[in-house]
Write an enzyme that holds these catalytic residues in place. Structure first.
Site, PDB file in Angstrom:
ATOM      1  N   LYS A 202       0.901  -0.957  -0.127  1.00  0.00           N
ATOM      2  CA  LYS A 202       0.164  -0.106   0.297  1.00  0.00           C
ATOM      3  C   LYS A 202       0.643   0.931   0.173  1.00  0.00           C
ATOM      4  O   LYS A 202       0.556   2.083   0.806  1.00  0.00           O
ATOM      5  CB  LYS A 202      -1.258  -0.221   1.599  1.00  0.00           C
ATOM      6  CG  LYS A 202      -1.716  -1.083   1.344  1.00  0.00           C
ATOM      7  CD  LYS A 202      -3.048  -1.229   2.174  1.00  0.00           C
ATOM      8  CE  LYS A 202      -2.216  -1.765   3.585  1.00  0.00           C
ATOM      9  NZ  LYS A 202      -3.358  -1.751   4.681  1.00  0.00           N
ATOM     10  N   ASP A 237      -6.328  -6.926  10.344  1.00  0.00           N
ATOM     11  CA  ASP A 237      -7.313  -6.080  10.160  1.00  0.00           C
ATOM     12  C   ASP A 237      -8.121  -6.485   9.563  1.00  0.00           C
ATOM     13  O   ASP A 237      -9.885  -6.514  10.615  1.00  0.00           O
ATOM     14  CB  ASP A 237      -7.324  -4.492   9.087  1.00  0.00           C
ATOM     15  CG  ASP A 237      -7.312  -5.027   7.912  1.00  0.00           C
ATOM     16  OD1 ASP A 237      -6.160  -5.623   7.776  1.00  0.00           O
ATOM     17  OD2 ASP A 237      -6.663  -3.377   7.497  1.00  0.00           O
TER      18      ASP A 237
HETATM   19 MG    MG Z   1      -8.054  -0.027   8.191  1.00  0.00          MG
END
Ligand code: MG
Ligand code: ADP
Length: 499
Positions: A202, A237
């Site tokens: 990312k 997450d």
């Molecule tokens: Mg997140």
């Protein structure tokens, strides 16, 4: 000899096939020959047509993606490195039950933002007594800095947050604070409270972290800040989202994040994980983090995807993520618009420098563009101007809306196919456990939350693939901020103290 030449008609209308929800008002692109900019729009049309063909996700494509996802999952469970999907063991063998009590923190390093949260849990009856959180955006330079700089920044934000503790938040005497650490990058876990960073994704390129235990990195930084806190659960997450959603609903079996990046995890039986070599958990189950962002089999990719990938910091990697997640959708659209501007003069003669600048068009822009249902698409014009500096006439805006819809549609439908792949794999191993009863897929992430068309496309693909009967048992549900509370819940489940 004579040639019959068909002159182009003076007015041609190109009705576009659009999704039902993006259809109001129905847009048809009218191209007038002879009118400067409109001819430009016509010149961009073949680019759009090719794009729509290349991005098409008819049922056979979706089916292939779902099947390949299931196969890749199996291969990744068989042996480390067995497929694109790492199928990482989370060491989370127990999910929250509702009995958790006490004060717990959570810390979420996701991508764009960094969140700190505290929650006071009151057990079965009182459940969540109070929750507070703060969000801090990560300064761009820290994403390219050193590991110490990044973790010092995190620990200092956490220390500031802890200083404000009070009111309903009570730490019993003699205890250290405990936190769940949600870390949404691929980590090779070695226990519930340690894990080695495999690589940044990312857009992060922090030096010195890959190969290190991120919990140790954080603990050292907290020590430097004089903060008395212990990381009791390191979780992805998706795993945190699954835990957070399961706290309220026992049927949650899968969690999917669609935010800056994308990932999915699910509840797996240890018997279905050959690479565990017979190791058991007392629950007989464990959560597997698929790291599905690395999936790549049979994706309908375009030249724009390939160019973006080649220029990315991780070429050839995370192709599913690059096709369906928030970090990339806007950038793919921008690249298409540059092509349309250059070879089709879509926005007039000049191509503003800002349109040529990577990542100037964000996925939130794409979503906003798709919400404009006005006749003149004024909001589309404003967004385009503000984000990229282009001037657009109505025909150009219509073209842009089509491009956004094409990219969002492909992303949403492929995400849906991925979800079906996971459910299919679970069902094959445990007949009836998934499709024979209500099964909940907990969804979270900024893209899923804020992009209604994307959500619709995702759900449509799931229904198309499963058919009406099976899909009626599958509930795809937004679990808002489940990951924050989920990480705190897992800190509680894995607390060193009795509760
Ligand atoms: Mg997140
Ligand atoms: P992270 O994935 O970094 O943990 P979030 O789950 O909050 O954070 O997701 C943020 C991402 O969601 C942004 O990077 C953006 O790509 C996407 N996003 C945010 N708002 C919107 C929106 N309105 N429409 C579409 N995508 C959005």
């Amino acid at each position: 000899m004579s040639f019959a030449v068909n002159p182009p008609p003076a007015v041609r209308s190109f009705p576009f096939s659009r999704s039902p929800i993006a259809r109001t008002p129905r847009v048809s692109l009218v191209v007038r020959s002879g009118a400067g900019v409109s001819i430009a729009t016509a010149a961009a049309l073949p680019i759009l047509t090719k794009l729509q063909n290349d991005c098409a996700t008819p049922l056979p494509v979706l089916r292939h993606v779902a099947d390949a996802m299931a196969t890749d999952m199996r291969d990744g469970l068989a042996v480390d490195g067995g497929s694109d999907l790492k199928m990482i063991l989370s060491y989370v063998d127990y999910l929250p039950t509702g009995n958790e009590r006490g004060l717990f923190y959570a810390l979420d390093l996701g991508g764009t933002n960094f969140r700190v949260l505290r929650t006071q849990l009151g057990g079965k009856d009182d459940r969540v007594i109070a929750t507070e959180f703060e969000q801090v955006s990560i300064p761009q330079d820290l994403m390219f800095g050193t590991s110490e700089e990044l973790f010092d920044f995190i620990a200092s934000a956490l220390a500031k947050f802890v200083k404000k503790e009070g009111g309903k938040f009570v730490l019993p005497n003699g205890r250290s604070r405990e936190t769940g650490f949600t870390f949404s990058f691929p980590v090779k876990q070695t226990s519930i409270d340690s894990g080695i960073l495999i690589k940044w994704t990312k857009g992060f390129a922090v030096s010195g972290t890959p190969g290190k235990d991120v919990v140790a990195c954080l603990n050292e930084a907290m020590k430097r800040q004089g903060l008395d806190m212990r990381v009791s659960a390191l979780v992805n997450d998706t795993v945190a989202t699954l835990a957070g959603a399961r706290y309220w609903d026992n049927d949650v079996m899968v969690a999917v994040i669609l935010g800056t990046g994308t990932n999915a995890c699910y509840v797996e039986s240890v018997d279905a994980i050959p690479k565990l070599n017979g190791q058991k958990t007392t629950s007989g189950r464990t959560i597997v983090n698929t790291e599905w962002g690395a999936f790549s089999n049979g994706l309908p990719l375009t030249e724009f995807d390939r160019e973006m990938d080649a220029e990315s910091i991780n070429p050839g990697e995370q192709l599913f993520e690059k096709t369906i997640s928030g970090m990339y959708l806007g950038e793919i659209v921008r690249r298409i618009l540059v092509r349309m501007a250059e070879s089709g003069s879509l926005f007039g003669k000049r191509v503003p420098e800002r349109l040529r600048t990577p990542f100037t068009l964000g996925t939130p822009n794409i979503s906003s563009i798709q919400q404009d249902t006005s006749e003149d698409l004024e909001a589309v014009g404003t967004i385009l101007y503000e984000a990229t500096g282009v001037d657009s006439n109505l025909d150009a805006r219509k073209m842009v809306v089509e491009v956004c819809d094409t990219i969002a549609k492909r992303g949403g439908r492929l995400a849906g196919a991925g979800i079906v792949g996971i459910l299919q794999k679970m069902e094959e191993d445990s007949k009836g456990i998934v499709f024979g009863k209500r099964t909940v897929v907990a969804m979270d992430g900024g893209l899923y939350e804020h992009h209604p068309q994307y959500r619709r496309y995702l759900k449509d693909a799931v229904t198309e693939l499963l058919g009406p009967e099976l899909s009626s048992n599958v509930v795809i549900e937004h679990s808002k901020d489940g990951s924050g509370i989920g990480a705190a819940l897992l800190a509680a489940t894995n607390s060193i103290y009795e509760h």
